[in-house]
Design a protein around this motif. Structure first.
Motif, PDB file in Angstrom:
ATOM      1  N   LEU A 123      -5.129  29.017  -0.245  1.00 17.23           N
ATOM      2  CA  LEU A 123      -3.695  29.244  -0.006  1.00 17.23           C
ATOM      3  C   LEU A 123      -2.867  28.525  -1.075  1.00 17.23           C
ATOM      4  CD1 LEU A 123      -4.839  30.196   2.734  1.00 17.23           C
ATOM      5  CD2 LEU A 123      -2.854  29.140   3.818  1.00 17.23           C
ATOM      6  N   SER A 124      -1.570  28.794  -1.086  1.00 23.58           N
ATOM      7  CA  SER A 124      -0.700  28.187  -2.084  1.00 23.58           C
ATOM      8  C   SER A 124      -0.720  26.663  -1.982  1.00 23.58           C
ATOM      9  CB  SER A 124       0.739  28.683  -1.892  1.00 23.58           C
ATOM     10  OG  SER A 124       1.622  27.965  -2.747  1.00 23.58           O
ATOM     11  N   ASP A 125      -0.828  26.017  -3.157  1.00 25.82           N
ATOM     12  CA  ASP A 125      -0.734  24.564  -3.220  1.00 25.82           C
ATOM     13  C   ASP A 125       0.449  24.120  -4.081  1.00 25.82           C
ATOM     14  OD1 ASP A 125      -1.591  25.232  -5.750  1.00 25.82           O
ATOM     15  OD2 ASP A 125      -3.341  23.916  -5.746  1.00 25.82           O
ATOM     16  N   THR A 126       1.382  25.043  -4.283  1.00 24.21           N
ATOM     17  CA  THR A 126       2.526  24.734  -5.137  1.00 24.21           C
ATOM     18  C   THR A 126       3.542  23.853  -4.411  1.00 24.21           C
ATOM     19  OG1 THR A 126       3.695  26.742  -4.478  1.00 24.21           O
ATOM     20  CG2 THR A 126       2.272  26.884  -6.422  1.00 24.21           C
ATOM     21  N   ASN A 170      -2.555  15.919  -0.450  1.00 15.15           N
ATOM     22  CA  ASN A 170      -1.610  14.852  -0.162  1.00 15.15           C
ATOM     23  C   ASN A 170      -1.265  14.037  -1.400  1.00 15.15           C
ATOM     24  OD1 ASN A 170      -1.709  15.681   2.475  1.00 15.15           O
ATOM     25  ND2 ASN A 170      -2.510  13.776   3.298  1.00 15.15           N
ATOM     26  N   THR A 171      -2.253  13.779  -2.234  1.00 21.33           N
ATOM     27  CA  THR A 171      -1.989  13.011  -3.453  1.00 21.33           C
ATOM     28  C   THR A 171      -1.022  13.747  -4.368  1.00 21.33           C
ATOM     29  OG1 THR A 171      -4.122  11.872  -3.387  1.00 21.33           O
ATOM     30  CG2 THR A 171      -3.043  12.027  -5.524  1.00 21.33           C
ATOM     31  N   ALA A 172      -1.198  15.059  -4.496  1.00 23.05           N
ATOM     32  CA  ALA A 172      -0.311  15.838  -5.362  1.00 23.05           C
ATOM     33  C   ALA A 172       1.126  15.791  -4.855  1.00 23.05           C
ATOM     34  CB  ALA A 172      -0.791  17.285  -5.443  1.00 23.05           C
ATOM     35  N   VAL A 173       1.305  15.833  -3.543  1.00 20.60           N
ATOM     36  CA  VAL A 173       2.656  15.750  -2.982  1.00 20.60           C
ATOM     37  C   VAL A 173       3.251  14.364  -3.250  1.00 20.60           C
ATOM     38  CG1 VAL A 173       4.034  15.887  -0.869  1.00 20.60           C
ATOM     39  CG2 VAL A 173       2.107  17.442  -1.211  1.00 20.60           C
ATOM     40  N   ALA A 174       2.479  13.331  -2.982  1.00 18.70           N
ATOM     41  CA  ALA A 174       2.984  11.960  -3.149  1.00 18.70           C
ATOM     42  C   ALA A 174       3.382  11.668  -4.588  1.00 18.70           C
ATOM     43  CB  ALA A 174       1.937  10.963  -2.684  1.00 18.70           C
ATOM     44  N   GLU A 175       2.671  12.276  -5.536  1.00 19.32           N
ATOM     45  CA  GLU A 175       2.921  11.972  -6.949  1.00 19.32           C
ATOM     46  C   GLU A 175       3.921  12.920  -7.600  1.00 19.32           C
ATOM     47  OE1 GLU A 175      -0.920  11.982  -8.786  1.00 19.32           O
ATOM     48  OE2 GLU A 175      -1.463  10.010  -7.963  1.00 19.32           O
ATOM     49  N   HIS A 176       4.345  13.957  -6.896  1.00 16.12           N
ATOM     50  CA  HIS A 176       5.241  14.943  -7.500  1.00 16.12           C
ATOM     51  C   HIS A 176       6.602  14.300  -7.781  1.00 16.12           C
ATOM     52  CE1 HIS A 176       7.629  18.639  -7.929  1.00 16.12           C
ATOM     53  NE2 HIS A 176       6.468  19.239  -8.161  1.00 16.12           N
ATOM     54  N   ARG A 177       7.131  14.564  -8.942  1.00 18.65           N
ATOM     55  CA  ARG A 177       8.373  13.904  -9.360  1.00 18.65           C
ATOM     56  C   ARG A 177       9.530  14.191  -8.407  1.00 18.65           C
ATOM     57  NH1 ARG A 177      10.534  11.497 -13.766  1.00 18.65           N
ATOM     58  NH2 ARG A 177      12.768  11.763 -14.147  1.00 18.65           N
ATOM     59  N   ALA A 178       9.660  15.436  -7.979  1.00 16.35           N
ATOM     60  CA  ALA A 178      10.771  15.784  -7.090  1.00 16.35           C
ATOM     61  C   ALA A 178      10.636  15.091  -5.741  1.00 16.35           C
ATOM     62  CB  ALA A 178      10.842  17.301  -6.904  1.00 16.35           C
ATOM     63  N   VAL A 179       9.402  14.940  -5.269  1.00 18.94           N
ATOM     64  CA  VAL A 179       9.198  14.245  -3.997  1.00 18.94           C
ATOM     65  C   VAL A 179       9.562  12.777  -4.140  1.00 18.94           C
ATOM     66  CG1 VAL A 179       7.491  13.626  -2.232  1.00 18.94           C
ATOM     67  CG2 VAL A 179       7.385  15.877  -3.320  1.00 18.94           C
ATOM     68  N   ARG A 180       9.110  12.165  -5.211  1.00 19.52           N
ATOM     69  CA  ARG A 180       9.356  10.726  -5.406  1.00 19.52           C
ATOM     70  C   ARG A 180      10.838  10.416  -5.589  1.00 19.52           C
ATOM     71  NH1 ARG A 180       4.821   7.682  -6.857  1.00 19.52           N
ATOM     72  NH2 ARG A 180       6.125   6.276  -8.077  1.00 19.52           N
ATOM     73  N   THR A 181      11.565  11.321  -6.228  1.00 19.56           N
ATOM     74  CA  THR A 181      12.973  11.041  -6.505  1.00 19.56           C
ATOM     75  C   THR A 181      13.909  11.492  -5.387  1.00 19.56           C
ATOM     76  OG1 THR A 181      13.143  13.117  -7.746  1.00 19.56           O
ATOM     77  CG2 THR A 181      12.659  11.111  -8.995  1.00 19.56           C
ATOM     78  N   ARG A 182      13.595  12.616  -4.742  1.00 13.56           N
ATOM     79  CA  ARG A 182      14.486  13.165  -3.718  1.00 13.56           C
ATOM     80  C   ARG A 182      14.102  12.732  -2.303  1.00 13.56           C
ATOM     81  NH1 ARG A 182      16.895  18.370  -5.766  1.00 13.56           N
ATOM     82  NH2 ARG A 182      16.306  18.505  -7.965  1.00 13.56           N
ATOM     83  N   PHE A 183      12.800  12.529  -2.072  1.00 16.26           N
ATOM     84  CA  PHE A 183      12.301  12.190  -0.726  1.00 16.26           C
ATOM     85  C   PHE A 183      11.285  11.052  -0.818  1.00 16.26           C
ATOM     86  CE2 PHE A 183      13.557  16.629  -0.724  1.00 16.26           C
ATOM     87  CZ  PHE A 183      14.293  16.758   0.442  1.00 16.26           C
ATOM     88  N   PRO A 184      11.704   9.883  -1.248  1.00 18.10           N
ATOM     89  CA  PRO A 184      10.741   8.783  -1.411  1.00 18.10           C
ATOM     90  C   PRO A 184      10.004   8.427  -0.129  1.00 18.10           C
ATOM     91  CG  PRO A 184      13.006   7.969  -1.507  1.00 18.10           C
ATOM     92  CD  PRO A 184      13.075   9.466  -1.593  1.00 18.10           C
ATOM     93  N   ALA A 185      10.621   8.696   1.009  1.00 16.30           N
ATOM     94  CA  ALA A 185       9.941   8.390   2.265  1.00 16.30           C
ATOM     95  C   ALA A 185       8.677   9.231   2.442  1.00 16.30           C
ATOM     96  CB  ALA A 185      10.882   8.616   3.447  1.00 16.30           C
ATOM     97  N   LEU A 186       8.660  10.464   1.924  1.00 15.78           N
ATOM     98  CA  LEU A 186       7.458  11.288   2.011  1.00 15.78           C
ATOM     99  C   LEU A 186       6.323  10.654   1.214  1.00 15.78           C
ATOM    100  CD1 LEU A 186       8.826  14.941   1.654  1.00 15.78           C
ATOM    101  CD2 LEU A 186       8.255  13.703   3.737  1.00 15.78           C
ATOM    102  N   VAL A 218      -1.812  19.326   3.128  1.00 13.52           N
ATOM    103  CA  VAL A 218      -0.615  19.172   3.956  1.00 13.52           C
ATOM    104  C   VAL A 218      -0.796  19.881   5.298  1.00 13.52           C
ATOM    105  CG1 VAL A 218       1.823  19.815   4.149  1.00 13.52           C
ATOM    106  CG2 VAL A 218       0.960  18.775   2.044  1.00 13.52           C
ATOM    107  N   GLY A 219      -1.315  21.112   5.260  1.00 13.02           N
ATOM    108  CA  GLY A 219      -1.526  21.838   6.514  1.00 13.02           C
ATOM    109  C   GLY A 219      -2.489  21.117   7.432  1.00 13.02           C
ATOM    110  N   GLY A 220      -3.564  20.592   6.879  1.00 14.95           N
ATOM    111  CA  GLY A 220      -4.532  19.866   7.683  1.00 14.95           C
ATOM    112  C   GLY A 220      -3.976  18.567   8.218  1.00 14.95           C
TER     113      GLY A 220
END
Length: 326
Positions: free
Chosen positions: A53-56, A73-89, A107-109
């Motif tokens: 499935l999509s992992d984008t 999960n690692t890809a989400v945590a390290e994504h620039r937009a996540v770190r700057t816009r949603f640091p709590a994630l 993420v789904g799991g």
């Protein structure tokens, strides 16, 4: 382990077709499901691998996020937009498990992982209504230090283990779902069930329904995540708090709060939020709102400490956001 068939789906449509009428289980990173199969708690006849499935991870037009269910999960945590816009994630993900598990988990799991209640895992020696309906719950009168103080029932007091879900619940995330009947979206706060008299049903998902993505709307507030646990790594939360706060001229303009480690689902603190909005942004007001949220808490023999711990953690997190530029 019971024998099972395995098939890998290229996309959501194929996954739903392979799963049929709900007799199969969807397999992402396998960091929870495979453990449950080894312990013979879950014994599916078929597995459908949905890592295709999509992992984008996309920034939406309004400044929010659209995260594919297969994103690690690692890809989400390290994504620039996540770190700057949603640091709590990012903080919530990093607070969970080990780096190796985060590299595998999707993420789904993560959203669908099951409780880590010791009685749930003790298949041969303990009674558990979540594992076997009608059997009884040994946690209620047993060792229940890690168990729920909010939303539990006489049938089950297990807590939901996800750190990421707490942050997603706080930030009004919606879950994109697909099934043979078509697609729908559901607020994450409505996905997981409280146990009531049916603790075996963790979510409101229909048979064969599949998570395809998670969407998080833009957030115009400072946010953070704090996890209180027995040791500094690889431990589940005693209490955790995800929060976002916007203060205007000393008044709370907007606030979002969710708690983990205290309930059978990620616990959105609606009562505390209502008490805070439009009021003074002070530690005393934060404490009063936390007390209002925890007024309905019911302690078991070993977990009464969680009530005061949750009050103090909520107060500390909100007070910290007053001076936290992120």
């Amino acid at each position: 382990m019971k024998p099972f068939t395995y098939a890998r789906a290229a996309d959501a449509d194929e996954a739903i077709r392979l799963a049929g009428a709900g007799c199969a289980r969807y397999l992402g990173g396998g960091t929870n499901l495979v453990d449950l199969m080894r312990e013979t708690i879950e014994q599916p006849a078929a597995l459908v691998d949905v890592t295709g499935l999509s992992d984008t991870i996309e920034v939406t037009a309004d400044g929010g996020l659209l995260i594919g269910a297969a994103a690690r999960n690692t890809a989400v945590a390290e994504h620039r937009a996540v770190r700057t816009r949603f640091p709590a994630l990012t903080r919530a993900i990093v607070a969970g498990a080990s780096a190796q598990i985060r590299n595998m988990a999707t993420v789904g799991g993560n959203i669908l992982q099951r409780t880590r209640c010791a009685y749930f895992y003790d298949e041969s020696g303990s009674r558990c209504n979540k594992r076997r309906p009608g059997q009884g719950c040994d946690a209620i009168g047993g060792f229940n230090r890690m168990h729920a103080i909010l939303g539990a029932s006489a049938a089950c007091a297990a807590t939901h283990p996800s750190d990421l879900c707490v942050a997603l619940a706080a930030f009004d995330a919606t879950v994109h779902l697909r099934s043979a009947d078509g697609g729908r979206t559901l607020p994450l706060t409505e996905l997981h069930r409280l146990p009531g008299d049916r603790p075996e049903a963790d979510t409101v998902l229909k048979p064969g329904e599949l998570i395809t993505a998670v969407e998080v709307p833009a957030l115009a507030a400072r946010s953070t995540y704090r996890k209180v646990r027995d040791r500094s790594s690889y431990a589940f939360a005693l209490v955790s708090v995800a929060a976002a706060l916007r203060v205007e001229d000393g008044v709370v303009g907007d606030v979002r709060i969710a708690l983990g480690g205290v309930a059978p689902k990620p616990w959105r603190a609606w009562t505390a939020e209502a008490a805070l909005r439009g009021g003074p942004a002070t530690a005393g007001h934060f404490r009063a709102a936390a007390e209002a949220e925890l007024a309905a808490a019911v302690a078991l023999r070993d977990n009464a400490f969680k009530i005061e711990l949750a009050r103090r953690t909520m107060t500390a997190v909100l007070t910290g956001l007053m001076g936290d530029p992120r």
